[in-house]
Design a protein around this motif. Structure first.
Motif, PDB file in Angstrom:
ATOM      1  N   PRO A 108       0.844  -1.201   0.000  1.00  0.00           N
ATOM      2  CA  PRO A 108       0.000   0.000   0.000  1.00  0.00           C
ATOM      3  C   PRO A 108       0.881   1.252   0.000  1.00  0.00           C
ATOM      4  O   PRO A 108       1.942   1.270   0.612  1.00  0.00           O
ATOM      5  N   MET A 109       0.455   2.260  -0.691  1.00  0.00           N
ATOM      6  CA  MET A 109       1.241   3.490  -0.807  1.00  0.00           C
ATOM      7  C   MET A 109       0.477   4.669  -0.216  1.00  0.00           C
ATOM      8  O   MET A 109      -0.746   4.759  -0.341  1.00  0.00           O
ATOM      9  N   ILE A 110       1.204   5.564   0.408  1.00  0.00           N
ATOM     10  CA  ILE A 110       0.604   6.828   0.848  1.00  0.00           C
ATOM     11  C   ILE A 110       0.286   7.665  -0.395  1.00  0.00           C
ATOM     12  O   ILE A 110      -0.774   8.269  -0.508  1.00  0.00           O
ATOM     13  N   TYR A 111       1.216   7.681  -1.318  1.00  0.00           N
ATOM     14  CA  TYR A 111       0.958   8.230  -2.644  1.00  0.00           C
ATOM     15  C   TYR A 111       2.004   7.654  -3.590  1.00  0.00           C
ATOM     16  O   TYR A 111       3.055   7.184  -3.170  1.00  0.00           O
ATOM     17  N   SER A 112       1.703   7.649  -4.862  1.00  0.00           N
ATOM     18  CA  SER A 112       2.677   7.153  -5.837  1.00  0.00           C
ATOM     19  C   SER A 112       2.466   7.861  -7.171  1.00  0.00           C
ATOM     20  O   SER A 112       1.359   8.275  -7.499  1.00  0.00           O
ATOM     21  N   GLY A 114       3.559   6.981 -11.100  1.00  0.00           N
ATOM     22  CA  GLY A 114       4.185   6.013 -11.995  1.00  0.00           C
ATOM     23  C   GLY A 114       4.705   4.782 -11.275  1.00  0.00           C
ATOM     24  O   GLY A 114       5.702   4.195 -11.687  1.00  0.00           O
ATOM     25  N   GLY A 115       4.018   4.399 -10.175  1.00  0.00           N
ATOM     26  CA  GLY A 115       4.420   3.210  -9.432  1.00  0.00           C
ATOM     27  C   GLY A 115       5.518   3.455  -8.418  1.00  0.00           C
ATOM     28  O   GLY A 115       5.949   2.530  -7.714  1.00  0.00           O
ATOM     29  N   ILE A 116       6.008   4.689  -8.324  1.00  0.00           N
ATOM     30  CA  ILE A 116       7.054   5.042  -7.356  1.00  0.00           C
ATOM     31  C   ILE A 116       6.467   6.029  -6.360  1.00  0.00           C
ATOM     32  O   ILE A 116       5.825   7.006  -6.740  1.00  0.00           O
ATOM     33  N   GLY A 117       6.699   5.759  -5.068  1.00  0.00           N
ATOM     34  CA  GLY A 117       6.142   6.642  -4.053  1.00  0.00           C
ATOM     35  C   GLY A 117       6.580   6.249  -2.665  1.00  0.00           C
ATOM     36  O   GLY A 117       7.637   5.646  -2.480  1.00  0.00           O
ATOM     37  N   ILE A 118       5.755   6.541  -1.689  1.00  0.00           N
ATOM     38  CA  ILE A 118       6.077   6.274  -0.283  1.00  0.00           C
ATOM     39  C   ILE A 118       5.171   5.175   0.233  1.00  0.00           C
ATOM     40  O   ILE A 118       3.941   5.254   0.111  1.00  0.00           O
ATOM     41  N   LEU A 119       5.801   4.138   0.824  1.00  0.00           N
ATOM     42  CA  LEU A 119       5.032   3.027   1.380  1.00  0.00           C
ATOM     43  C   LEU A 119       4.252   3.472   2.605  1.00  0.00           C
ATOM     44  O   LEU A 119       4.726   4.293   3.396  1.00  0.00           O
ATOM     45  N   ASP A 120       3.074   2.883   2.771  1.00  0.00           N
ATOM     46  CA  ASP A 120       2.271   3.138   3.967  1.00  0.00           C
ATOM     47  C   ASP A 120       2.669   2.110   5.033  1.00  0.00           C
ATOM     48  O   ASP A 120       2.014   1.090   5.225  1.00  0.00           O
ATOM     49  N   SER A 121       3.771   2.384   5.709  1.00  0.00           N
ATOM     50  CA  SER A 121       4.342   1.440   6.675  1.00  0.00           C
ATOM     51  C   SER A 121       3.410   1.198   7.857  1.00  0.00           C
ATOM     52  O   SER A 121       3.332   0.088   8.384  1.00  0.00           O
ATOM     53  N   LYS A 122       2.687   2.242   8.276  1.00  0.00           N
ATOM     54  CA  LYS A 122       1.771   2.096   9.411  1.00  0.00           C
ATOM     55  C   LYS A 122       0.659   1.109   9.070  1.00  0.00           C
ATOM     56  O   LYS A 122       0.320   0.231   9.873  1.00  0.00           O
ATOM     57  N   LYS A 123       0.085   1.233   7.887  1.00  0.00           N
ATOM     58  CA  LYS A 123      -0.985   0.335   7.452  1.00  0.00           C
ATOM     59  C   LYS A 123      -0.459  -1.103   7.384  1.00  0.00           C
ATOM     60  O   LYS A 123      -1.135  -2.037   7.835  1.00  0.00           O
ATOM     61  N   MET A 124       0.744  -1.304   6.835  1.00  0.00           N
ATOM     62  CA  MET A 124       1.309  -2.644   6.733  1.00  0.00           C
ATOM     63  C   MET A 124       1.533  -3.255   8.111  1.00  0.00           C
ATOM     64  O   MET A 124       1.253  -4.433   8.320  1.00  0.00           O
ATOM     65  N   ALA A 125       2.015  -2.446   9.061  1.00  0.00           N
ATOM     66  CA  ALA A 125       2.280  -2.953  10.411  1.00  0.00           C
ATOM     67  C   ALA A 125       0.985  -3.367  11.103  1.00  0.00           C
ATOM     68  O   ALA A 125       0.888  -4.454  11.676  1.00  0.00           O
ATOM     69  N   ILE A 126      -0.034  -2.502  11.042  1.00  0.00           N
ATOM     70  CA  ILE A 126      -1.305  -2.781  11.723  1.00  0.00           C
ATOM     71  C   ILE A 126      -1.979  -4.015  11.135  1.00  0.00           C
ATOM     72  O   ILE A 126      -2.416  -4.915  11.867  1.00  0.00           O
TER      73      ILE A 126
END
Length: 244
Positions: A108-112, A114-126
């Motif tokens: 999951p991405m916070i935003y991206s 062209g497929g490049i962006g910032i991972l949503d680390s909080k969502k992945m952890a929860i």
């Protein structure tokens, strides 16, 4: 239980450079059913699973999923359809965290852009913590490296991942291989829980005792063919060993 099969294969053949690895295999997997697939090395089990998981294409024959003819051109096609395959040497990255492995290829991405962006680390952890808890696996942190986990714990994370992404079918290829007795029992518990969750499964194992413990139906393969296809209550160890 629905009598309509979720997977049907009809007259599957697979050739490898003159070797006839699958010889007209026809079978089905019904909903809410766990099928055990047994056979010696070279029996055709791995070839069959490779075709169902999109690793390879059949030379001849048809595969139907949820009543529709399919052609999986790669593992991503099978996963997108809802078929998750868990191998004895699963595809996790030891140097990455549990959370990253849970979402590998589906981050999951916070935003991206062209497929490049910032991972949503909080969502992945929860969501990783919840998914792991759902299979009764208790790990200290979603940030722990997969390489620090035992074999049984890794299989548990792989199963949790499949369940989290609502897999419609789970294929487990020798998931108890090289595990200690306690870890083996834990993985067998995971497999038994599939039925309660309504997820049909195919359990491949050399250990016939494990298959009898977890499965509703036994399919035995030898020399690229199905030589036995019976419900567990209709067969026994002696009959299976006699046909292999």
């Amino acid at each position: 239980m629905s009598s309509n099969p979720i997977i049907q294969v009809k007259n599957l053949h697979k050739w490898y450079s003159g070797v006839h690895a699958l010889k007209g295999v026809t079978l089905d997997l019904r909903r809410n059913e766990t099928v055990g697939l047994v056979g010696d090395n070279g029996a055709g089990k791995s070839t069959l699973i490779n075709l169902l998981s999109g690793m390879q294409l059949p030379t001849e024959g048809e595969i139907f999923f949820e009543g529709k003819k399919v052609c999986f051109n790669g593992p991503a096609d099978a996963m997108e359809a809802g078929i998750e395959t868990i191998y004895q040497y699963n595809s996790m990255v030891p140097t990455m965290s549990i959370a990253r492995n849970m979402f590998i290829g589906r981050e999951p991405m916070i935003y991206s852009i062209g497929g490049i962006g910032i991972l949503d680390s909080k969502k992945m952890a929860i969501e990783s913590v919840q998914a792991i808890a759902d299979v009764d696996l208790h790990l200290r942190s979603p940030d722990a490296l997969v390489g620090e986990l035992s074999g049984g714990q890794r299989q548990g994370v792989a199963i949790a991942r499949a369940m989290h992404f609502k897999s419609k079918v789970m294929i487990l290829d020798e998931p108890t291989n090289h595990l200690a007795v306690k870890e083996t029992q834990k993985v067998l518990g995971f497999i038994k829980s599939l039925k309660k969750l309504g997820i049909p499964g195919i359990f491949i194992s050399h250990n016939i005792h494990h298959v009898f413990e977890c499965c509703d139906r036994m399919i035995a393969m030898a020399r690229g063919e199905i030589v036995l296809n019976k419900r567990v209550e209709e067969t026994n160890m002696t009959e299976i060993l006699d046909v292999l």
